[in-house]
Motif scaffolding. Structure first.
Motif, PDB file in Angstrom:
ATOM      1  N   TYR A  14      12.766  25.674  13.225  1.00 63.15           N
ATOM      2  CA  TYR A  14      12.187  26.625  14.176  1.00 63.15           C
ATOM      3  C   TYR A  14      12.440  26.080  15.582  1.00 63.15           C
ATOM      4  CZ  TYR A  14       9.535  27.381   9.864  1.00 63.15           C
ATOM      5  OH  TYR A  14       9.172  27.579   8.565  1.00 63.15           O
ATOM      6  N   SER A  15      12.804  26.960  16.512  1.00 60.28           N
ATOM      7  CA  SER A  15      13.114  26.486  17.859  1.00 60.28           C
ATOM      8  C   SER A  15      12.619  27.472  18.911  1.00 60.28           C
ATOM      9  CB  SER A  15      14.637  26.304  18.003  1.00 60.28           C
ATOM     10  OG  SER A  15      14.971  25.879  19.301  1.00 60.28           O
ATOM     11  N   SER A  16      12.101  26.930  20.007  1.00 59.43           N
ATOM     12  CA  SER A  16      11.687  27.749  21.152  1.00 59.43           C
ATOM     13  C   SER A  16      11.965  26.960  22.423  1.00 59.43           C
ATOM     14  CB  SER A  16      10.203  28.126  21.058  1.00 59.43           C
ATOM     15  OG  SER A  16       9.391  26.957  21.145  1.00 59.43           O
ATOM     16  N   ASP A  17      11.925  27.637  23.558  1.00 53.75           N
ATOM     17  CA  ASP A  17      12.169  26.977  24.846  1.00 53.75           C
ATOM     18  C   ASP A  17      11.059  27.365  25.816  1.00 53.75           C
ATOM     19  OD1 ASP A  17      13.001  25.920  27.230  1.00 53.75           O
ATOM     20  OD2 ASP A  17      14.864  27.060  27.345  1.00 53.75           O
ATOM     21  N   PRO A  18      10.088  26.488  26.038  1.00 56.26           N
ATOM     22  CA  PRO A  18       8.962  26.831  26.908  1.00 56.26           C
ATOM     23  C   PRO A  18       9.318  26.948  28.390  1.00 56.26           C
ATOM     24  CG  PRO A  18       8.824  24.542  26.240  1.00 56.26           C
ATOM     25  CD  PRO A  18       9.951  25.139  25.460  1.00 56.26           C
ATOM     26  N   SER A  19      10.537  26.549  28.777  1.00 53.70           N
ATOM     27  CA  SER A  19      10.893  26.600  30.192  1.00 53.70           C
ATOM     28  C   SER A  19      11.478  27.944  30.600  1.00 53.70           C
ATOM     29  CB  SER A  19      11.916  25.504  30.520  1.00 53.70           C
ATOM     30  OG  SER A  19      13.177  25.800  29.942  1.00 53.70           O
ATOM     31  N   ASP A  20      11.661  28.855  29.634  1.00 49.79           N
ATOM     32  CA  ASP A  20      12.323  30.117  29.956  1.00 49.79           C
ATOM     33  C   ASP A  20      11.653  31.262  29.213  1.00 49.79           C
ATOM     34  OD1 ASP A  20      14.159  31.721  31.211  1.00 49.79           O
ATOM     35  OD2 ASP A  20      15.909  30.630  30.459  1.00 49.79           O
ATOM     36  N   SER A  21      11.996  32.476  29.587  1.00 49.63           N
ATOM     37  CA  SER A  21      11.471  33.657  28.895  1.00 49.63           C
ATOM     38  C   SER A  21      12.443  34.813  29.071  1.00 49.63           C
ATOM     39  CB  SER A  21      10.084  34.040  29.433  1.00 49.63           C
ATOM     40  OG  SER A  21      10.122  34.239  30.823  1.00 49.63           O
ATOM     41  N   HIS A  22      12.768  35.463  27.964  1.00 49.44           N
ATOM     42  CA  HIS A  22      13.712  36.594  27.964  1.00 49.44           C
ATOM     43  C   HIS A  22      13.186  37.786  27.187  1.00 49.44           C
ATOM     44  CE1 HIS A  22      16.594  33.669  29.389  1.00 49.44           C
ATOM     45  NE2 HIS A  22      16.493  32.974  28.277  1.00 49.44           N
ATOM     46  N   VAL A  23      12.157  37.564  26.373  1.00 52.74           N
ATOM     47  CA  VAL A  23      11.731  38.574  25.405  1.00 52.74           C
ATOM     48  C   VAL A  23      10.334  39.064  25.748  1.00 52.74           C
ATOM     49  CG1 VAL A  23      11.343  39.055  22.956  1.00 52.74           C
ATOM     50  CG2 VAL A  23      13.106  37.404  23.638  1.00 52.74           C
ATOM     51  N   ALA A  24      10.186  40.383  25.791  1.00 50.95           N
ATOM     52  CA  ALA A  24       8.868  40.972  26.033  1.00 50.95           C
ATOM     53  C   ALA A  24       8.073  41.005  24.736  1.00 50.95           C
ATOM     54  CB  ALA A  24       9.020  42.394  26.565  1.00 50.95           C
ATOM     55  N   PRO A  25       6.784  40.733  24.793  1.00 53.21           N
ATOM     56  CA  PRO A  25       5.962  40.888  23.578  1.00 53.21           C
ATOM     57  C   PRO A  25       5.850  42.365  23.216  1.00 53.21           C
ATOM     58  CG  PRO A  25       4.573  40.494  25.480  1.00 53.21           C
ATOM     59  CD  PRO A  25       5.999  40.345  25.957  1.00 53.21           C
ATOM     60  N   TYR A  26       5.505  42.627  21.988  1.00 51.74           N
ATOM     61  CA  TYR A  26       5.342  44.012  21.540  1.00 51.74           C
ATOM     62  C   TYR A  26       4.327  44.731  22.424  1.00 51.74           C
ATOM     63  CZ  TYR A  26       4.353  47.939  18.437  1.00 51.74           C
ATOM     64  OH  TYR A  26       4.182  49.193  17.904  1.00 51.74           O
ATOM     65  N   GLY A  27       4.731  45.874  22.968  1.00 53.15           N
ATOM     66  CA  GLY A  27       3.858  46.657  23.835  1.00 53.15           C
ATOM     67  C   GLY A  27       3.928  46.268  25.292  1.00 53.15           C
ATOM     68  N   GLY A  28       4.692  45.229  25.634  1.00 50.02           N
ATOM     69  CA  GLY A  28       4.801  44.781  27.022  1.00 50.02           C
ATOM     70  C   GLY A  28       6.184  45.037  27.589  1.00 50.02           C
ATOM     71  N   VAL A  29       6.338  44.825  28.891  1.00 51.92           N
ATOM     72  CA  VAL A  29       7.634  44.991  29.541  1.00 51.92           C
ATOM     73  C   VAL A  29       8.069  43.729  30.292  1.00 51.92           C
ATOM     74  CG1 VAL A  29       7.461  47.504  29.768  1.00 51.92           C
ATOM     75  CG2 VAL A  29       6.575  46.040  31.598  1.00 51.92           C
ATOM     76  N   SER A  30       7.218  42.735  30.371  1.00 54.47           N
ATOM     77  CA  SER A  30       7.554  41.494  31.072  1.00 54.47           C
ATOM     78  C   SER A  30       7.944  40.414  30.068  1.00 54.47           C
ATOM     79  CB  SER A  30       6.353  41.003  31.896  1.00 54.47           C
ATOM     80  OG  SER A  30       6.011  41.951  32.877  1.00 54.47           O
ATOM     81  N   ALA A  31       8.983  39.648  30.410  1.00 58.90           N
ATOM     82  CA  ALA A  31       9.448  38.577  29.528  1.00 58.90           C
ATOM     83  C   ALA A  31       8.367  37.513  29.382  1.00 58.90           C
ATOM     84  CB  ALA A  31      10.721  37.968  30.089  1.00 58.90           C
ATOM     85  N   LEU A  32       8.131  37.105  28.158  1.00 60.22           N
ATOM     86  CA  LEU A  32       7.098  36.106  27.875  1.00 60.22           C
ATOM     87  C   LEU A  32       7.617  34.978  26.996  1.00 60.22           C
ATOM     88  CD1 LEU A  32       4.075  35.457  28.267  1.00 60.22           C
ATOM     89  CD2 LEU A  32       3.620  36.776  26.193  1.00 60.22           C
ATOM     90  N   MET A  33       8.612  35.291  26.134  1.00 61.19           N
ATOM     91  CA  MET A  33       9.094  34.328  25.143  1.00 61.19           C
ATOM     92  C   MET A  33      10.610  34.238  25.190  1.00 61.19           C
ATOM     93  SD  MET A  33       6.772  35.940  22.105  1.00 61.19           S
ATOM     94  CE  MET A  33       7.508  37.512  22.481  1.00 61.19           C
ATOM     95  N   THR A  34      11.147  33.267  24.474  1.00 56.68           N
ATOM     96  CA  THR A  34      12.583  33.199  24.245  1.00 56.68           C
ATOM     97  C   THR A  34      12.877  33.823  22.879  1.00 56.68           C
ATOM     98  OG1 THR A  34      12.112  30.896  23.641  1.00 56.68           O
ATOM     99  CG2 THR A  34      13.214  31.262  25.738  1.00 56.68           C
ATOM    100  N   PRO A  35      14.163  33.970  22.490  1.00 57.25           N
ATOM    101  CA  PRO A  35      14.458  34.588  21.184  1.00 57.25           C
ATOM    102  C   PRO A  35      13.941  33.819  19.971  1.00 57.25           C
ATOM    103  CG  PRO A  35      16.337  34.860  22.624  1.00 57.25           C
ATOM    104  CD  PRO A  35      15.369  33.951  23.357  1.00 57.25           C
ATOM    105  N   ASN A  36      13.550  32.552  20.147  1.00 59.13           N
ATOM    106  CA  ASN A  36      12.846  31.782  19.119  1.00 59.13           C
ATOM    107  C   ASN A  36      13.464  31.909  17.725  1.00 59.13           C
ATOM    108  OD1 ASN A  36      11.198  31.149  21.231  1.00 59.13           O
ATOM    109  ND2 ASN A  36       9.400  32.211  20.461  1.00 59.13           N
ATOM    110  N   PRO A  37      14.668  31.351  17.537  1.00 61.93           N
ATOM    111  CA  PRO A  37      15.333  31.501  16.247  1.00 61.93           C
ATOM    112  C   PRO A  37      14.706  30.683  15.125  1.00 61.93           C
ATOM    113  CG  PRO A  37      16.588  30.054  17.670  1.00 61.93           C
ATOM    114  CD  PRO A  37      15.468  30.609  18.503  1.00 61.93           C
ATOM    115  N   ILE A  38      14.957  31.162  13.927  1.00 58.25           N
ATOM    116  CA  ILE A  38      14.572  30.486  12.689  1.00 58.25           C
ATOM    117  C   ILE A  38      15.849  30.278  11.882  1.00 58.25           C
ATOM    118  CG2 ILE A  38      13.254  30.660  10.541  1.00 58.25           C
ATOM    119  CD1 ILE A  38      11.440  32.710  12.043  1.00 58.25           C
TER     120      ILE A  38
END
Length: 199
Positions: A14-38
């Motif tokens: 599992y991988s994530s990058d806390p220094s960046d954000s590209h993905v909006a949470p469900y129901g939102g329009v602002s980037a909060l997360m990275t693509p967080n691959p598995i």
């Protein structure tokens, strides 16, 4: 993944990058997360199963590459700050502020969002360092999990369960574009692998 699979083990990454954000949470329009691959490697016959799946519909890398090449994305996988769907990679990221949708898109994006939350908990949560610390340089938070099936049951019984579905998948007609068999570029190695790409 391959080293674990060749030993007969399952490996999950599992991988994530806390220094960046590209993905909006469900129901939102602002980037909060990275693509967080598995990623997962599973011993199976006739080919090991290797999985690489983002919890977002696509990746930031594909968006950036498509933008450089002047191409549209294959689908409307982006969300503008106004909440409109787009396949134009030019709307992605600053200064436009567009975001990538989680897996499931507008209709079922709660699934991708839930998976992304799980990845962040298993990476940043378990390491005790992540978005609350507001890091400014790239640094992936990674969790690697190795499971030895023989700790639970004889390997033959595990293999009988795991091999059943892939064998049936190739035995019925249908689209196989998401399942590719490849021989690795390793001399004296005659393995073939079942790769499952779900980006």
């Amino acid at each position: 993944l391959l080293a674990a699979v060749e030993r007969g083990d399952i490996m999950l990454i599992y991988s994530s990058d806390p220094s960046d954000s590209h993905v909006a949470p469900y129901g939102g329009v602002s980037a909060l997360m990275t693509p967080n691959p598995i990623a997962a490697g599973i011993p199976a016959q006739p080919w090991p199963i290797l999985l690489d799946a983002s919890t977002s519909i696509t990746t930031a890398g594909l968006c950036e590459r498509s933008h450089r090449e002047g191409k549209r994305l294959p689908g409307k996988w982006l969300l503008t700050p106004a909440g409109e769907l787009s396949d134009d990679p030019a709307v992605f990221g600053p200064p436009q502020g567009g975001t990538i949708l989680p897996v499931g898109g507008l209709d079922h994006g709660h699934k991708g969002y839930g998976l992304s939350l799980m990845v962040e908990a298993l990476t940043q949560g378990l390491s005790g360092f992540g978005r609350p610390q507001k890091p400014t340089t790239w640094g992936a938070a990674v969790t690697v999990q190795v499971i030895r099936p023989e700790a639970f049951l004889p390997m033959e019984e595990f293999q009988a369960q795991v091999d059943w579905l892939p064998r049936r998948r190739f035995a019925v007609p249908g689209r196989l574009h998401r399942f590719r068999r490849r021989a690795p570029a390793v001399q004296n190695n005659h393995y073939q692998f079942l790769f499952v790409f779900l980006h």
